[in-house]
Design a protein around this motif. Structure first.
Motif, mmCIF file in Angstrom:
data_model
loop_
_atom_site.group_PDB
_atom_site.id
_atom_site.type_symbol
_atom_site.label_atom_id
_atom_site.label_comp_id
_atom_site.label_asym_id
_atom_site.label_seq_id
_atom_site.Cartn_x
_atom_site.Cartn_y
_atom_site.Cartn_z
ATOM 1 N N LEU A 1 0.831 -1.198 0.000
ATOM 2 C CA LEU A 1 0.000 0.000 0.000
ATOM 3 C C LEU A 1 0.868 1.253 0.000
ATOM 4 C CD1 LEU A 1 -2.752 -1.014 2.588
ATOM 5 C CD2 LEU A 1 -2.887 -1.096 0.093
ATOM 6 N N ASN A 2 0.406 2.267 -0.697
ATOM 7 C CA ASN A 2 1.119 3.539 -0.798
ATOM 8 C C ASN A 2 0.330 4.581 -0.010
ATOM 9 O OD1 ASN A 2 2.768 5.661 -1.507
ATOM 10 N ND2 ASN A 2 2.052 5.784 -3.625
ATOM 11 N N VAL A 3 0.704 4.745 1.253
ATOM 12 C CA VAL A 3 -0.021 5.629 2.164
ATOM 13 C C VAL A 3 0.936 6.704 2.659
ATOM 14 C CG1 VAL A 3 -1.471 5.741 4.234
ATOM 15 C CG2 VAL A 3 -1.431 3.667 2.850
ATOM 16 N N ASP A 4 0.428 7.913 2.819
ATOM 17 C CA ASP A 4 1.301 9.023 3.217
ATOM 18 C C ASP A 4 1.541 9.095 4.718
ATOM 19 O OD1 ASP A 4 -1.120 9.872 4.145
ATOM 20 O OD2 ASP A 4 -1.046 11.868 3.246
ATOM 21 N N ALA A 5 1.166 8.059 5.457
ATOM 22 C CA ALA A 5 1.414 7.999 6.899
ATOM 23 C C ALA A 5 1.854 6.578 7.243
ATOM 24 C CB ALA A 5 0.169 8.386 7.685
ATOM 25 N N SER A 6 2.432 6.411 8.415
ATOM 26 C CA SER A 6 2.977 5.107 8.810
ATOM 27 C C SER A 6 1.865 4.141 9.219
ATOM 28 C CB SER A 6 3.957 5.291 9.975
ATOM 29 O OG SER A 6 4.314 4.042 10.526
ATOM 30 N N LEU A 7 1.759 3.033 8.487
ATOM 31 C CA LEU A 7 0.780 2.005 8.851
ATOM 32 C C LEU A 7 1.244 1.239 10.085
ATOM 33 C CD1 LEU A 7 -0.301 0.598 5.354
ATOM 34 C CD2 LEU A 7 -1.431 2.310 6.781
ATOM 35 N N GLU A 8 2.565 1.108 10.265
ATOM 36 C CA GLU A 8 3.064 0.442 11.473
ATOM 37 C C GLU A 8 2.669 1.244 12.709
ATOM 38 O OE1 GLU A 8 4.812 1.063 8.812
ATOM 39 O OE2 GLU A 8 5.589 -0.863 8.094
ATOM 40 N N LEU B 1 0.132 3.253 12.936
ATOM 41 C CA LEU B 1 -1.323 3.143 13.093
ATOM 42 C C LEU B 1 -1.683 1.837 13.788
ATOM 43 C CD1 LEU B 1 -4.278 3.879 12.563
ATOM 44 C CD2 LEU B 1 -4.033 2.906 10.274
ATOM 45 N N GLU B 2 -1.052 0.738 13.371
ATOM 46 C CA GLU B 2 -1.377 -0.559 13.950
ATOM 47 C C GLU B 2 -0.948 -0.624 15.415
ATOM 48 O OE1 GLU B 2 0.193 -3.540 11.294
ATOM 49 O OE2 GLU B 2 -0.824 -2.620 9.584
ATOM 50 N N HIS B 3 0.137 0.025 15.737
ATOM 51 C CA HIS B 3 0.550 0.094 17.146
ATOM 52 C C HIS B 3 -0.495 0.871 17.957
ATOM 53 C CE1 HIS B 3 3.251 0.088 20.570
ATOM 54 N NE2 HIS B 3 3.122 1.412 20.680
ATOM 55 N N LEU B 4 -1.020 1.950 17.377
ATOM 56 C CA LEU B 4 -2.054 2.753 18.035
ATOM 57 C C LEU B 4 -3.326 1.930 18.254
ATOM 58 C CD1 LEU B 4 -3.136 5.534 19.023
ATOM 59 C CD2 LEU B 4 -3.723 6.021 16.623
ATOM 60 N N VAL B 5 -3.734 1.163 17.225
ATOM 61 C CA VAL B 5 -4.940 0.329 17.322
ATOM 62 C C VAL B 5 -4.758 -0.738 18.398
ATOM 63 C CG1 VAL B 5 -6.370 -1.360 16.104
ATOM 64 C CG2 VAL B 5 -5.683 0.741 14.950
ATOM 65 N N ALA B 6 -3.581 -1.356 18.435
ATOM 66 C CA ALA B 6 -3.333 -2.410 19.427
ATOM 67 C C ALA B 6 -3.417 -1.855 20.845
ATOM 68 C CB ALA B 6 -1.960 -3.029 19.182
ATOM 69 N N GLU B 7 -2.822 -0.676 21.078
ATOM 70 C CA GLU B 7 -2.865 -0.085 22.419
ATOM 71 C C GLU B 7 -4.285 0.330 22.793
ATOM 72 O OE1 GLU B 7 -0.048 3.112 22.331
ATOM 73 O OE2 GLU B 7 1.558 1.838 23.134
ATOM 74 N N TYR B 8 -5.004 0.865 21.817
ATOM 75 C CA TYR B 8 -6.377 1.291 22.125
ATOM 76 C C TYR B 8 -7.248 0.075 22.444
ATOM 77 C CZ TYR B 8 -10.966 3.392 21.869
ATOM 78 O OH TYR B 8 -12.240 3.805 22.186
ATOM 79 N N LYS B 9 -7.083 -1.006 21.691
ATOM 80 C CA LYS B 9 -7.882 -2.205 21.960
ATOM 81 C C LYS B 9 -7.614 -2.718 23.366
ATOM 82 C CE LYS B 9 -8.649 -7.002 20.768
ATOM 83 N NZ LYS B 9 -8.129 -8.205 20.107
ATOM 84 N N LYS C 1 -5.181 10.418 10.109
ATOM 85 C CA LYS C 1 -5.681 10.611 8.746
ATOM 86 C C LYS C 1 -4.613 10.121 7.786
ATOM 87 C CE LYS C 1 -7.485 15.090 10.290
ATOM 88 N NZ LYS C 1 -6.809 14.943 11.541
ATOM 89 N N GLY C 2 -5.013 9.327 6.826
ATOM 90 C CA GLY C 2 -4.043 8.810 5.860
ATOM 91 C C GLY C 2 -4.614 8.794 4.461
ATOM 92 N N GLU C 3 -3.779 9.272 3.508
ATOM 93 C CA GLU C 3 -4.205 9.235 2.105
ATOM 94 C C GLU C 3 -3.668 7.960 1.454
ATOM 95 O OE1 GLU C 3 -3.966 11.734 -2.103
ATOM 96 O OE2 GLU C 3 -2.794 12.390 -0.365
ATOM 97 N N PHE C 4 -4.565 7.200 0.859
ATOM 98 C CA PHE C 4 -4.211 5.973 0.146
ATOM 99 C C PHE C 4 -4.040 6.349 -1.333
ATOM 100 C CE2 PHE C 4 -5.616 4.406 4.082
ATOM 101 C CZ PHE C 4 -5.283 3.068 4.214
ATOM 102 N N LYS C 5 -2.815 6.156 -1.840
ATOM 103 C CA LYS C 5 -2.480 6.602 -3.193
ATOM 104 C C LYS C 5 -2.313 5.409 -4.130
ATOM 105 C CE LYS C 5 0.104 10.543 -1.301
ATOM 106 N NZ LYS C 5 1.430 11.225 -1.242
ATOM 107 N N PRO C 6 -2.267 5.664 -5.445
ATOM 108 C CA PRO C 6 -1.968 4.578 -6.390
ATOM 109 C C PRO C 6 -0.620 3.944 -6.072
ATOM 110 C CG PRO C 6 -2.830 6.479 -7.558
ATOM 111 C CD PRO C 6 -2.590 6.927 -6.142
ATOM 112 N N LEU C 7 -0.425 2.731 -6.553
ATOM 113 C CA LEU C 7 0.778 1.958 -6.240
ATOM 114 C C LEU C 7 2.045 2.643 -6.791
ATOM 115 C CD1 LEU C 7 -0.666 -1.540 -7.173
ATOM 116 C CD2 LEU C 7 -0.165 -0.753 -4.857
ATOM 117 N N ASP C 8 3.146 2.507 -6.059
ATOM 118 C CA ASP C 8 4.418 2.984 -6.604
ATOM 119 C C ASP C 8 4.965 1.944 -7.581
ATOM 120 O OD1 ASP C 8 5.715 0.958 -5.143
ATOM 121 O OD2 ASP C 8 6.097 2.287 -3.442
#
Length: 755
Positions: free
Chosen positions: A518-525, A527-535, A669-676
């Motif tokens: 995925l080509n996202v303008d923010a760190s997915l790692e 984000l996933e760390h944030l989701v895990a802590e919130y859960k 907030k993350g923008e999902f862009k076309p593939l690199d």
């Protein structure tokens, strides 16, 4: 000796009933002129010795006066005149002969004809017959007591158990006799259905105002299904069909008791139910207490409410009784059964289940409409009756209903405890599939991934799962050579369609998934760390009330926003509640806001991820709103985003005109862009592993140069060639298909001007 020739008497087998009929005949015959009645139906109610006495003591002497008066002895003449007085026979051309006198055997029709002839010839003939019958029947009932009859005791027992006034026994007794003895009904003029108030007053010594109250809408005689509601027939009253059936059933001792049935079937272990242990223990403790208990189980059909009730009662060491709910025609009688079942459940060792309580607890739509326009009598009557019952209940009763939205607040607050059964989430369904397949001896045929597929695909509760597995086993028992799995899939699929649900798509598609492409303008790692802590904080009691975690995924179609959301739900084992604008919007005022609230509430209860697709439909800037309701819907979302305890993900293809206040509420907030360029090749290898080695370096470079390619384009091409033999699929076909998919995007399409 003369004998009457007729079918067997209706009353031959019941001396009690015969004398009860005599009781009412005595009241009636003395008040009427029998010339206006059908003698044949009257005579069919009398015993043979009474009829034989009528012939010997009335018709025979009268016949002798007619033909032989001059030759009769003086003593016999005196006896005749003492009974009849001075007889003045109407002069007729031909005196009729009395068949009952002339023939040794006679029929009811002949006796009827003789009685009619007697009344024609003797001016006071009907009075003479009436006087004789009163004397003969009084003699028969000389030592008779209504209270000692089976029918009286049966009715008295019903009224006593239901808490109804025993002063009304005579009316129900009389009406029951008309049902049991059709000839009595014929004689009285056909009154089985409709009994006039005046006639009842005369026959039972009832006050007319009491009779009217018995048939009123709010009367417990109507509530319990004993009487039909008066309605517009204000001058009459009638037994209900169900009560007439009860009267005709010699084995029934109390109306409604036949619907209270003991349940001795095997129950599932309480551990089989995926509910918080605290809720299970609270109900267990309530059932084990020595005081009356009222529990409400409510929620979606098929979620295991009834089975849970049975299991928790058995776990508490109590006997199970249930009020029959199979026949909707028993609705009124079920109220009577509830009252009787409550007395059974007052025994410390017993508990009552009142299933399908929707109609009893919920106020119907008609009553609701009446309440809006001020005619709230129907609403008040149902509420008052239910409140009175709950206040006076002495037993342990569990009520089960699917609907609870229309239960009056005053009724709801009288329950000691309640549990809402929601549609099963993935974890629950997986648990139930494992349990049911184990109980049915089929668990060894399924691996873990197949269980997960069943739980993910079919949105059914434990009831639907159990029914499906059992039905599949029945089919397999007839065709043992068949494969169990496809039969099970077919049976459960049809069950899902029948209950109006949709078979769900897998949380992740069958196509390969690698979120690193995925080509996202923010760190997915991050984000996933944030989701895990919130859960983790969401599931800990100390952090409850910590607010929501709101995420915004935006970008062009096909860039992987929805698939990544499913990936998060799968990775962190959280149910995904996905809604589109079409799922929430409703044309009626206020209903969209209600649907939004319910979606957040459902996600919070289940600790699920709430995923809103097409979020721009609700988050368009309120400054651009042309209608008041557009701003109202946005406000509803913003309010819930503040108070929601859970993860909320919004996805949109368009960030233009997005409401600024809404943007501030998203923590990530993350923008999902076309593939690199490199990702285009990696996903090509993942989607077409057998064809990939055939690609030349130049062809791969050409694919890298295709502008705007997204994961969705690759998935579309994969679906296009899914039935092709990979060995026959060429690299050129794949490249052309990818270019075509990319060309459909608006930013790459050539602008066309014209008309």
């Amino acid at each position: 000796m003369r004998r009457i020739k007729r079918p067997s008497l209706e009353l031959t087998n019941s001396k009690d009933l015969q004398q009860t009929v005599y009781h009412f005949l005595l009241k009636h015959i003395g008040e009427v002129d029998l010339i206006d009645y059908d003698f044949k139906s009257l005579f069919s109610l009398l015993e043979e010795d009474v009829l034989d006495g009528l012939v010997k003591e009335i018709f025979l002497p009268f016949h002798q006066v007619e033909e032989e008066e001059g030759s009769l002895p003086v003593i016999q003449k005196e006896r005749i005149h003492s009974r009849f007085g001075t007889i003045k026979i109407r002069k007729t051309k031909h005196l009729p002969s009395f068949e009952s006198v002339a023939n040794e055997n006679y029929t009811l029709s002949e006796l009827d004809s003789d009685a009619s002839a007697f009344c024609r010839l003797a001016p006071n003939g009907s009075s003479i017959i009436g006087a004789y019958l009163l004397e003969a029947i009084s003699l028969k009932n000389q030592n008779f007591s209504l209270e000692n009859t089976h029918l009286y005791r049966k009715i008295a027992n019903t009224l006593r158990e239901l808490g109804l006034a025993e002063k009304n026994i005579p009316f129900l007794l009389f009406a029951s006799c008309l049902v049991l003895v059709p000839s009595l009904d014929d004689f009285m003029g056909g009154m089985t259905r409709d009994l006039s108030h005046v006639f009842i007053q005369k026959m039972t010594d009832h006050n007319i105002s009491d009779i009217i109250r018995m048939g009123a809408t709010n009367s417990n005689y109507v509530n319990f299904g004993i009487l039909e509601e008066n309605g517009r027939r204000s001058e009459s009253i009638a037994l209900s069909t169900r009560f007439r059936e009860f009267i005709l059933d010699d084995s029934a001792e109390c109306f409604g008791l036949n619907l209270v049935k003991q349940d001795n079937d095997v129950c599932q272990p309480l551990s089989s139910f995926f509910l918080p242990e605290g809720e299970k223990n609270k109900i267990l403790n309530l059932l084990k207490s020595t005081k009356p208990v009222k529990i409400l189980l409510h929620g979606t059909p098929g979620t295991g409410k009834t089975e849970f009730a049975r299991s928790v009662i058995r776990e508490a060491g109590l006997g199970i009784h249930k009020v029959d709910s199979e026949d909707p025609d028993y609705q009124s009688e079920r109220k009577a059964a509830l009252v009787l079942g409550d007395k059974v459940a007052a025994d410390p060792s017993q508990c009552l289940i009142f299933d399908e309580a929707d109609d009893l607890l919920n106020e119907d739509r008609q009553s609701f409409i009446k309440s809006i326009f001020g005619g709230n009598q129907g609403v008040a009557e149902r509420k008052i009756w239910m409140n009175d019952f709950l206040d006076g209940s002495k037993g342990r009763v569990i009520f089960i209903t699917n609907e609870s939205d229309n239960i009056h607040e005053s009724v709801l607050r009288r329950f000691d405890y309640n549990i809402e059964f929601m549609p099963s989430e993935f974890k629950q369904r997986r648990y139930y599939w494992n349990r049911v397949l184990e109980i049915e001896g089929k668990s060894s045929e399924f691996c873990e991934s197949e269980i997960d597929e069943l739980a993910e695909k079919f949105p059914v509760g434990v009831g639907g799962i159990s029914t499906g597995v059992q039905a599949a086993k029945k089919i397999l028992s007839v065709t043992p050579a068949s494969d169990f799995k496809p039969i099970l899939h077919d049976v459960v699929s049809k069950h899902v369609q029948l209950i109006g649900e949709k078979i769900k798509k897998p949380t992740l598609s069958k196509s390969p998934y690698d979120r690193s492409i995925l080509n996202v303008d923010a760190s997915l790692e991050g984000l996933e760390h944030l989701v895990a802590e919130y859960k983790e904080s969401l599931y800990s009691a100390e952090s409850f009330g910590g607010g929501s975690l709101c995420l915004l995924f935006y970008g062009k179609p096909g860039t992987g926003k929805t698939e990544y959301t499913r990936y998060l739900a799968k990775k962190y084992e959280m149910e995904l509640i996905q809604k589109r604008s079409s799922d929430l919007q409703n044309p009626f005022l206020g209903m969209t806001e209600k649907n939004i609230a319910q979606a957040f509430q459902e996600a919070e209860r289940k600790k699920a991820i709430f995923f809103l697709d097409e979020a721009d439909s609700f988050f368009r800037s309120r400054e651009l709103a042309s209608r008041s309701w557009e701003g109202s819907q946005t406000n509803e979302f913003l309010t819930w985003m503040e108070s929601f305890q859970g993860i909320f993900i919004a996805s949109t293809n368009f960030l233009t005109d997005f409401d600024q206040a809404a943007l501030r509420r998203f923590a990530w907030k993350g923008e999902f862009k076309p593939l690199d360029r490199d990702a285009k090749i990696r996903i090509l290898n993942a989607y077409f592993p057998l064809v990939f080695p055939k690609f030349t370096h130049l062809e791969l470079e050409n694919i890298k140069d295709i502008p705007g390619l997204t994961p969705g384009d690759y998935k579309a091409v994969l679906n296009q060639f899914r039935f092709r033999d990979p060995n026959l699929l060429t690299t050129i076909e794949i490249e052309i298909a990818l270019r075509k998919e990319a060309s459909f995007k608006s930013e790459n399409a050539k602008k066309i001007v014209g008309f």
